[in-house]
Design a protein around this motif. Structure first.
Motif, mmCIF file in Angstrom:
data_model
loop_
_atom_site.group_PDB
_atom_site.id
_atom_site.type_symbol
_atom_site.label_atom_id
_atom_site.label_comp_id
_atom_site.label_asym_id
_atom_site.label_seq_id
_atom_site.Cartn_x
_atom_site.Cartn_y
_atom_site.Cartn_z
ATOM 1 N N LEU A 1 -8.046 -4.848 1.539
ATOM 2 C CA LEU A 1 -7.321 -4.632 0.290
ATOM 3 C C LEU A 1 -7.358 -5.901 -0.550
ATOM 4 N N THR B 1 -7.810 1.714 -6.030
ATOM 5 C CA THR B 1 -6.854 2.621 -5.397
ATOM 6 C C THR B 1 -5.658 2.914 -6.305
ATOM 7 N N PRO C 1 0.820 -1.214 0.000
ATOM 8 C CA PRO C 1 0.000 0.000 0.000
ATOM 9 C C PRO C 1 0.847 1.254 0.000
ATOM 10 N N GLU D 1 -3.823 4.007 -1.521
ATOM 11 C CA GLU D 1 -4.655 2.981 -0.875
ATOM 12 C C GLU D 1 -5.361 3.510 0.374
ATOM 13 N N LEU E 1 -5.231 -2.619 5.168
ATOM 14 C CA LEU E 1 -4.224 -2.647 4.112
ATOM 15 C C LEU E 1 -3.128 -3.670 4.341
#
Length: 321
Positions: free
Chosen positions: A245, A280, A197, A202, A212
């Motif tokens: 994520l 993202t 990330p 993100e 994340l």
């Protein structure tokens, strides 16, 4: 900071937060392959650089950061976050201590706010905080690189390569012997492949580290108090983060990459279905084709087919639901 390496042949300037360095030097996939093979370098001289000196630098930072750094060995790289009182991510720092100074690089333009916070927390500790962006450039050497590190440069050695804190006036001379150069787009493509990330990509205003996969790498669960720790401990011990994520394999027949912020939906619901997340970072990878990272709701089935805007996407789990 505008890099002098933008004058190299083929350099195309990056835009947005990465403005000031090259997006690429004319061949994105060649640059990616070079980095994957351990050759070349990436100019990250637009990133903010913060230096902390003084006898209390490690014990003081230990009180403020999510990472355990009070006994950080000289030369050992780590990363850490600064959270809000509610546990939301405000800053991400990539650190190394060279024996006298803690060097950290941060997102471009974020160093002023970070330094303002650090200065407000100095109290009676024997520390000095300085913005070294103007005289120090960050350069990335990929894993496997045999390029010689210039004498006097602080080095962060990580599984993904080495980050050098190089005197800015030596950047052009270093580039002359460290080539071939690779742009920030190649660096980003490998970052996405590695599921790593990045702050501001993100993250949004309510991101917590658990979403994340930053627990463990940037957040130490057995250290003492720091701002936002209650949220970290509560979610880790009693619950689950609201989002997670994921890594997306995008339909390669599409010419268009879904941009950052593009809405993600369940494919079965079609393009007018309920939003369950957002892209993202999206990139074109030299081997994997178009891929992306995205944040989706935790309860989205791990085998669900997704749509990123109108692009079909298959997901890989990064953070477990």
């Amino acid at each position: 900071m505008k890099s002098p390496l933008l004058s190299l042949p083929g350099a195309v300037p990056a835009e947005g937060v990465d403005e000031g360095v090259a997006a690429h030097y004319g061949d994105l996939f060649r640059e990616q392959r070079a980095l994957a093979d351990g050759t070349g370098f990436v100019d990250l001289s637009h990133r903010g650089v913060v230096a902390v000196t003084g006898d209390d630098r490690l014990s003081w930072l230990h009180l403020l950061l999510t990472q355990h750094v009070s006994d950080l060995p000289t030369g050992e790289a780590t990363e850490a976050l600064i959270l809000s009182a509610n546990g939301h991510i405000e800053h991400a720092l990539y650190l190394v201590d060279d024996g006298t100074t803690v060097w950290a690089h941060v997102e471009p333009g974020s160093q002023e706010a970070l330094i303002a916070y650090l200065e407000s927390m100095k109290f009676f500790y024997r520390v000095e905080v300085a913005d070294r962006t103007a005289d120090t450039a960050v350069v990335h050497l990929p894993a496997g690189s045999i390029t010689e590190v210039p004498e006097g440069a602080a080095v962060r050695e990580t599984p993904y390569g080495r980050d050098l804190f190089l005197p800015r006036e030596r950047l052009e001379a270093f580039a002359d012997r460290a080539g071939p150069p690779a742009g920030i787009l190649a660096h980003e493509a490998l970052r996405v492949e590695q599921h790593r990330p990045r702050l501001g990509f993100e993250t949004d205003h309510r991101t917590i580290p658990h979403e994340l996969g930053w627990i463990g790498t940037a957040v130490h669960l057995q250290k003492g108090c720091y701002r936002g720790q209650e949220t970290v401990a509560r979610v880790h011990n009693l619950g689950k983060p609201p989002r997670r994520l994921v890594f997306l394999h995008l339909d390669g027949s599409e010419v268009h990459l879904p941009p950052n912020g593009a809405e993600v939906r369940l494919a079965d619901d079609g393009p007018d279905g309920r939003k369950i997340g957002f892209v993202t970072t999206s990139v074109r990878h030299h081997e994997l084709g178009p891929v992306a990272l995205a944040l989706v709701k935790r309860n989205v089935p791990v085998d669900a087919r997704l749509l990123a805007e109108t692009t079909a996407a298959a997901q890989e789990t990064v953070v477990e639901p």
